[in-house]
Scaffold this motif. Sequence first.
Motif, PDB file in Angstrom:
ATOM      1  N   THR A 175       4.624  10.200   0.335  1.00 54.60           N
ATOM      2  CA  THR A 175       5.657  10.141  -0.702  1.00 54.60           C
ATOM      3  C   THR A 175       6.878  10.954  -0.311  1.00 54.60           C
ATOM      4  O   THR A 175       8.023  10.503  -0.466  1.00 54.60           O
ATOM      5  CB  THR A 175       5.098  10.645  -2.047  1.00 54.60           C
ATOM      6  OG1 THR A 175       4.033   9.787  -2.463  1.00 54.60           O
ATOM      7  CG2 THR A 175       6.178  10.664  -3.119  1.00 54.60           C
TER       8      THR A 175
ATOM      9  N   GLU B  81       8.820   9.147   2.402  1.00 57.75           N
ATOM     10  CA  GLU B  81       9.561   8.016   1.844  1.00 57.75           C
ATOM     11  C   GLU B  81      10.806   8.494   1.106  1.00 57.75           C
ATOM     12  O   GLU B  81      11.900   7.932   1.269  1.00 57.75           O
ATOM     13  CB  GLU B  81       8.679   7.203   0.895  1.00 57.75           C
ATOM     14  CG  GLU B  81       9.404   6.017   0.284  1.00 57.75           C
ATOM     15  CD  GLU B  81       8.516   5.156  -0.588  1.00 57.75           C
ATOM     16  OE1 GLU B  81       8.979   4.075  -1.009  1.00 57.75           O
ATOM     17  OE2 GLU B  81       7.371   5.551  -0.854  1.00 57.75           O
TER      18      GLU B  81
ATOM     19  N   SER C  11      -2.467  -6.146  -2.736  1.00 56.48           N
ATOM     20  CA  SER C  11      -2.479  -4.681  -2.771  1.00 56.48           C
ATOM     21  C   SER C  11      -3.794  -4.135  -2.233  1.00 56.48           C
ATOM     22  O   SER C  11      -4.865  -4.701  -2.479  1.00 56.48           O
ATOM     23  CB  SER C  11      -2.273  -4.179  -4.209  1.00 56.48           C
ATOM     24  OG  SER C  11      -1.011  -4.567  -4.704  1.00 56.48           O
TER      25      SER C  11
ATOM     26  N   SER D  55      -5.410  -0.090  -0.299  1.00 52.94           N
ATOM     27  CA  SER D  55      -5.097   1.300   0.016  1.00 52.94           C
ATOM     28  C   SER D  55      -5.779   1.727   1.309  1.00 52.94           C
ATOM     29  O   SER D  55      -7.015   1.754   1.389  1.00 52.94           O
ATOM     30  CB  SER D  55      -5.541   2.235  -1.119  1.00 52.94           C
ATOM     31  OG  SER D  55      -5.316   3.586  -0.760  1.00 52.94           O
TER      32      SER D  55
ATOM     33  N   GLU E  51      -1.342  10.944   0.213  1.00 48.37           N
ATOM     34  CA  GLU E  51      -0.299  10.318  -0.604  1.00 48.37           C
ATOM     35  C   GLU E  51       0.887  11.254  -0.774  1.00 48.37           C
ATOM     36  O   GLU E  51       2.041  10.812  -0.786  1.00 48.37           O
ATOM     37  CB  GLU E  51      -0.867   9.934  -1.971  1.00 48.37           C
ATOM     38  CG  GLU E  51       0.100   9.123  -2.808  1.00 48.37           C
ATOM     39  CD  GLU E  51      -0.555   8.479  -4.009  1.00 48.37           C
ATOM     40  OE1 GLU E  51       0.131   7.725  -4.723  1.00 48.37           O
ATOM     41  OE2 GLU E  51      -1.762   8.718  -4.239  1.00 48.37           O
TER      42      GLU E  51
ATOM     43  N   SER F 171       0.855  -1.187   0.000  1.00 49.47           N
ATOM     44  CA  SER F 171       0.000   0.000   0.000  1.00 49.47           C
ATOM     45  C   SER F 171       0.888   1.232   0.000  1.00 49.47           C
ATOM     46  O   SER F 171       2.113   1.139   0.010  1.00 49.47           O
ATOM     47  CB  SER F 171      -0.912   0.012   1.235  1.00 49.47           C
ATOM     48  OG  SER F 171      -0.160   0.286   2.407  1.00 49.47           O
ATOM     49  N   GLU F 172       0.253   2.413   0.030  1.00 44.84           N
ATOM     50  CA  GLU F 172       1.014   3.668   0.004  1.00 44.84           C
ATOM     51  C   GLU F 172       1.873   3.866   1.243  1.00 44.84           C
ATOM     52  O   GLU F 172       2.813   4.660   1.227  1.00 44.84           O
ATOM     53  CB  GLU F 172       0.060   4.866  -0.133  1.00 44.84           C
ATOM     54  CG  GLU F 172      -0.757   4.900  -1.409  1.00 44.84           C
ATOM     55  CD  GLU F 172      -2.092   4.192  -1.278  1.00 44.84           C
ATOM     56  OE1 GLU F 172      -2.958   4.396  -2.147  1.00 44.84           O
ATOM     57  OE2 GLU F 172      -2.277   3.408  -0.308  1.00 44.84           O
ATOM     58  N   THR F 173       1.558   3.162   2.326  1.00 49.95           N
ATOM     59  CA  THR F 173       2.302   3.353   3.572  1.00 49.95           C
ATOM     60  C   THR F 173       3.522   2.437   3.676  1.00 49.95           C
ATOM     61  O   THR F 173       4.285   2.543   4.636  1.00 49.95           O
ATOM     62  CB  THR F 173       1.398   3.112   4.796  1.00 49.95           C
ATOM     63  OG1 THR F 173       1.030   1.726   4.853  1.00 49.95           O
ATOM     64  CG2 THR F 173       0.153   3.983   4.740  1.00 49.95           C
TER      65      THR F 173
END
Length: 297
Positions: free
Chosen positions: A194, A197, A79, A81, A190, A53-55
């Motif tokens: 991002t 990250e 996958s 979200s 997001e 996922s995005e995390t």
Amino acid sequence: MTSVETKLEAARADLASRDGALVAFSGGVDSSVVAAIAHDALGEDAVACTAKSETLPEAELEDARRVATEIGIRHEIVSFSELESDDFVENDGDRCYHCRTMRLGEMLETARRLDVGTVCDGTNADDPGAGHRPGLQAVEELDVASPLLAHDITKDEVREIAERYDLSVADKPSMACLSSRIPTGISVTEERLTRVEQAEAVLRDWGFDQFRVRDHDGLARIEVAPDELEVALDPAFVEAARDALSDIGFEHVTLDLHGYRTGSVSPETDGTDASGRDVVSADVDGASVDDDVPSTD
């Protein structure tokens, strides 16, 4: 037989009695040890499952792939979200509960699809006493097995067992999901995930070992391990960090002089860290931060 050997044998026997086991697998040392024990006990009836996922940082996903291959266990990637959940995006004190509920829900669904009888996670015996951990409520509610917790295996013992299995992650630092870098009350987006990250990838490339970049709504608060603070205070690093993180999208960049510590923005804190100390940050680019608001790590 040592205490660790006794606990390891009990955990192995426990998993061997199951009708297959699917391990919620991040590639960190806890879930890797559970996966190794499950594979040892069940062979092909053990599965490691990673929820993408995005995390989840891409580097962590690659680590999970690598360690699953190292163990020899079947590896499934699903996958989803968390950002589809308004409760998660709101980022209140129970964010980890919402996240873990969704993530383990994906594990349970995958186990049903694969006709695997048990879903396991990597909760160890030290976790229940390690501060605000709402995610553990989700583990209990969903009846997910925690072999390390059930057999009283502590974090130090987890690392010892990892060495026994010759796992490359035996000394890997803890790595919580990216949303733990966003203080409670600031919505999880997001964009924020991002840039955190990307910022942490920069610190990793520069050789830092234990660190976090906290995103205080566009203000980056860098935490590094106390024994790495001297490097972070070097003027060359200060300039490089300011430029790199500004390019990523942070408006201001600060360095926390207390260094890295888990739960430094946890719900119990209000301008202090977990030990009650005032939170202090060095100003790297003209900003300062004096709040250490909730999150979990």
